[in-house]
Design a protein around this motif. Structure first.
Motif, PDB file in Angstrom:
ATOM      1  N   UNK A  57       0.845  -1.204   0.000  1.00  0.00           N
ATOM      2  CA  UNK A  57       0.000   0.000   0.000  1.00  0.00           C
ATOM      3  C   UNK A  57       0.873   1.244   0.000  1.00  0.00           C
TER       4      UNK A  57
ATOM      5  N   UNK B 250      -1.052   2.571  -8.136  1.00  0.00           N
ATOM      6  CA  UNK B 250      -2.374   1.964  -7.943  1.00  0.00           C
ATOM      7  C   UNK B 250      -2.339   0.437  -7.978  1.00  0.00           C
TER       8      UNK B 250
ATOM      9  N   UNK C 154      -1.019  -0.869  -4.817  1.00  0.00           N
ATOM     10  CA  UNK C 154      -1.960  -0.596  -3.728  1.00  0.00           C
ATOM     11  C   UNK C 154      -3.136  -1.570  -3.754  1.00  0.00           C
TER      12      UNK C 154
ATOM     13  N   UNK D  80      -4.022  -3.975  -0.721  1.00  0.00           N
ATOM     14  CA  UNK D  80      -5.313  -3.999  -0.030  1.00  0.00           C
ATOM     15  C   UNK D  80      -5.921  -5.393  -0.062  1.00  0.00           C
TER      16      UNK D  80
ATOM     17  N   UNK E 116     -15.592  -4.455  -3.400  1.00  0.00           N
ATOM     18  CA  UNK E 116     -14.802  -3.228  -3.267  1.00  0.00           C
ATOM     19  C   UNK E 116     -13.543  -3.300  -4.129  1.00  0.00           C
TER      20      UNK E 116
ATOM     21  N   UNK F 297     -14.423  -2.685  -7.724  1.00  0.00           N
ATOM     22  CA  UNK F 297     -14.637  -1.254  -7.963  1.00  0.00           C
ATOM     23  C   UNK F 297     -13.307  -0.520  -8.040  1.00  0.00           C
ATOM     24  N   UNK F 298     -12.409  -0.879  -7.120  1.00  0.00           N
ATOM     25  CA  UNK F 298     -11.121  -0.184  -7.050  1.00  0.00           C
ATOM     26  C   UNK F 298     -10.297  -0.423  -8.314  1.00  0.00           C
TER      27      UNK F 298
ATOM     28  N   UNK G 123     -11.656   1.764 -10.977  1.00  0.00           N
ATOM     29  CA  UNK G 123     -11.302   3.161 -10.690  1.00  0.00           C
ATOM     30  C   UNK G 123      -9.829   3.408 -10.997  1.00  0.00           C
TER      31      UNK G 123
ATOM     32  N   UNK H 213      -9.360   3.742 -14.674  1.00  0.00           N
ATOM     33  CA  UNK H 213      -9.863   5.042 -15.129  1.00  0.00           C
ATOM     34  C   UNK H 213      -8.899   6.160 -14.738  1.00  0.00           C
ATOM     35  N   UNK H 214      -8.339   6.055 -13.516  1.00  0.00           N
ATOM     36  CA  UNK H 214      -7.394   7.079 -13.076  1.00  0.00           C
ATOM     37  C   UNK H 214      -6.141   7.045 -13.939  1.00  0.00           C
TER      38      UNK H 214
ATOM     39  N   UNK I 103      -7.128   8.803 -17.146  1.00  0.00           N
ATOM     40  CA  UNK I 103      -7.440  10.235 -17.085  1.00  0.00           C
ATOM     41  C   UNK I 103      -6.280  11.062 -16.570  1.00  0.00           C
ATOM     42  N   UNK I 104      -5.515  10.516 -15.605  1.00  0.00           N
ATOM     43  CA  UNK I 104      -4.432  11.302 -15.019  1.00  0.00           C
ATOM     44  C   UNK I 104      -3.103  11.042 -15.720  1.00  0.00           C
TER      45      UNK I 104
ATOM     46  N   UNK J 253       0.338   6.747 -10.451  1.00  0.00           N
ATOM     47  CA  UNK J 253       0.609   7.155  -9.079  1.00  0.00           C
ATOM     48  C   UNK J 253      -0.706   7.566  -8.421  1.00  0.00           C
ATOM     49  N   UNK J 254      -0.864   7.260  -7.121  1.00  0.00           N
ATOM     50  CA  UNK J 254      -2.159   7.581  -6.505  1.00  0.00           C
ATOM     51  C   UNK J 254      -2.390   9.088  -6.384  1.00  0.00           C
ATOM     52  N   UNK J 255      -1.293   9.873  -6.392  1.00  0.00           N
ATOM     53  CA  UNK J 255      -1.474  11.319  -6.349  1.00  0.00           C
ATOM     54  C   UNK J 255      -1.580  11.918  -7.740  1.00  0.00           C
TER      55      UNK J 255
END
Lengths: 116, 498
Positions: free
Chosen positions: A20, A25, A28, A32, A82, A85-86, A89, A92-93, A96-97, A101-103
């Motif tokens: 984590x 991502x 992480x 998790x 969960x 879903x993660x 997400x 998608x992150x 889009x980003x 990286x989570x940030x």
């Protein structure tokens, strides 16, 4: 049995925490998942560890506590939903980003570090 | 009507499930109508629940009719009835606001809103700790979907942080539950409270560890100081009606601290009595200070309002740490006030942003608003209520919070922090208002004028503020009775009965 269980839970938890903290991502998500496995084992152990006892009444004379088994089933199902879903997400992150990286930092980690 | 207790959970579940069926997916109007019908039924059942609980009885609902400490029990008392009604009223206003078009900017707004309500109401009504976890997950997964509603980079990033933190929180929650079950052999809150009062000495430390984990989880939900990082970004990036609905989410955390710590680690808990109060007190005060600084430093209006939500969460938790009945009653009243007014401010920020062209809600000089008058008047009313000026509910709520601090030390700390924070909020809101409405340059853009339903939603939310003052006497009386009822532990074993 208690010792084996404790070691397994401890190893899974520490691997999970380490992953984590990698802050990418995919790592992480894996972390998790490992954490939730550790938690599931922990719940399972909360009713006391016994061998050769039935969870249903009438099968054996002494029976194991059925409630933690019900709890762990619920926790597994919720954990699956969960995680699914993660994962979506995270994809998608990533799209889009522009990175994983989570940030949402731009550029790779080396570039980030050299900037400071 | 013994089944009425479960209606606030069942109605949104059925409505949400119906909304997902193909015949309703085709038509926007049908979806909206069914969503509205569900909310209307929900409002009726919430009012009925409040009326039922006003008699002073605690209604238990045994799911599947399993006897009490073994099956899952729902508990409807005054505190849960107040919170259920609060979230329902808030949801009605958010739904009304979203009718102006926001609900169609992404898929599944209406069903997700219903499932969110189901989770929130379940968390308010359950008297079983594992069931609380399950309803937390229901409300969280709907809130993930709602947070992403409308799409965009900022939302994705905020949602990623929110989801990751909450997944970690869920893992910790499960650890705490497993520890508590291993030590106490029960997950029914009343039953656990009984067993905690007679713990063996070697069990005390482990139960304390579990209580610390629970405090961490509820602190994450309520955005207590070191765990608050997700809140400002998530609330400021969410679309307006979602952000307004989220105003009740930190209150879920506050409610859980109130319910779980009030009943499990209350005055009857022997060695564990009052566990966590010191920590809550310090962290709550620190949260307030940090939030007030955030309010002053915020560069756009939505972020400012997000920090206001954080400020109210901090004040609620700090007051809750005082532990006595009067403090709990004050917390109930303040929750009603702060939730509704913060939601109104989120909606107003969106209305203002829509009319200022490219600068949106950033606090810089921009184009004059097309509907400056109505928006300005609503903004002033909301700001006065938040700051705590006399004719509105903020004044009564803050006075009551201050009165809750009875001994000298807590009085000095709470009064100075609360008043200092209110001053900073006053300065920040004055500056924000004068920048948004008076510092204008260039011509007004012919932006889309705010819809009548949007004004109606904001107006209804703000109407709560004078109403809370006008009917102050009965509302406060009810809060005091609710807080007293929270301390009283019914005998669960007598409730079930085979």
């Amino acid at each position: 049995m208690e010792l084996v269980m404790a070691i397994v839970i401890g190893v899974l938890t520490s691997c999970g925490v380490l992953l984590v903290l990698r802050a990418h991502t995919f790592a992480v998500v894996l972390g998790l998942t490992m954490l939730s496995y550790a938690v599931n084992l922990f719940i399972f152990a909360s009713g006391g560890l016994t061998a050769g006892k039935g969870a249903v009444l009438g099968v054996t004379d002494i029976y194991a506590d059925p409630l933690p088994q019900a709890l762990v089933l619920t926790a597994i199902v919720i954990g699956f939903a969960m995680t699914a879903f993660l994962v979506i997400l995270a994809i998608r992150a990533r799209a889009e980003l522009g990175n994983d990286h989570v940030d949402g930092h731009s550029g790779s980690r080396q570039q980030q570090e050299s900037r400071f | 009507m013994q089944h009425a207790v479960i209606f606030p959970i069942l109605v949104p579940l059925i409505t949400g499930a119906l909304l997902l069926l193909p015949p309703l997916q085709a038509s926007v109007n049908k979806r909206r109508a069914l969503g509205g019908l569900g909310l209307l039924l929900l409002l009726l059942s919430a009012c009925y629940g409040l009326w039922q609980s006003a008699g002073g009885v605690q209604n238990f609902y045994l799911l599947g009719n399993w006897p009490a400490p073994f099956g899952i029990v729902l508990l409807q008392d005054k505190v849960s009835a107040i919170f259920v009604l609060l979230s329902t009223v808030l949801a009605c206003c958010c739904w009304l606001y979203s009718l102006a078009g926001e609900d169609e900017r992404g898929a599944y707004f209406q069903p997700l809103l219903q499932f969110l309500l189901m989770g929130i109401h379940g968390a308010f009504l359950t008297a079983d700790l594992f069931n609380l976890f399950v309803f937390f997950e229901v409300l969280l997964i709907s809130s993930y979907g709602l947070l992403l509603h409308g799409g965009g980079k900022g939302r994705t990033k905020a949602a990623l942080h929110y989801v990751l933190l909450n997944l970690l929180g869920s893992a910790l929650f499960l650890l705490a539950l497993a520890l508590l079950y291993a030590m106490l052999g029960s997950l029914n809150m009343q039953d656990m409270a009984l067993r905690i009062s007679s713990l063996a000495p070697q069990q005390v430390l482990i139960v304390k560890a579990a209580a610390g984990l629970l405090l961490l989880v509820f602190g994450l939900k309520a955005a207590l100081l070191p765990l608050h990082f997700w809140l400002p970004a998530a609330y400021a990036n969410a679309s307006a009606s979602v952000a307004a609905m989220f105003a009740v989410m930190t209150k879920v955390g506050v409610y859980c601290v109130m319910r779980v710590f009030g009943s499990l680690f209350g005055d009857n808990a022997a060695e564990l009595a009052g566990f966590g109060r010191d920590l809550l007190w310090i962290a709550g005060l620190a949260t307030m200070l940090l939030a007030a600084v955030g309010v002053v430093a915020a560069q756009h209006l939505k972020l400012l309002v997000a920090y206001l939500v954080l400020l109210s969460a901090g004040s609620l938790l700090a007051t809750l740490a005082l532990g006595h009945t009067g403090a709990v009653a004050a917390v109930l009243y303040y929750s009603l006030h702060s939730t509704l007014v913060a939601a109104a401010l989120f909606l107003l920020a969106d209305l203002i942003a829509a009319q200022r062209g490219t600068v949106q809600d950033r606090l810089v000089a921009g184009r004059p608003l097309q509907q400056a008058w109505p928006l300005g008047v609503l903004f002033v009313i909301a700001a006065l209520a938040v700051v705590g000026m006399p004719p509105l509910s903020g004044f009564v709520a803050k006075i009551w919070l201050m009165q809750a601090a009875t001994d000298l030390h807590s009085r000095i700390a709470l009064w100075s922090v609360l008043l200092f924070c209110s001053l900073l909020v006053l300065i920040a809101l004055t500056r924000a208002g004068s920048t948004l409405f008076w510092r204008v340059k260039a011509q007004a853009v012919t932006a889309q004028r705010a819809d009548a339903v949007q004004f109606a939603a904001v107006f209804l939310l703000l109407l709560a503020s004078p109403l809370l003052v006008l009917f102050g006497e009965p509302v406060m009386q009810f809060c005091v009775e609710a807080a007293t009822q929270l301390q009283f532990l019914p005998n669960v074993r007598a409730v079930g009965g085979p």
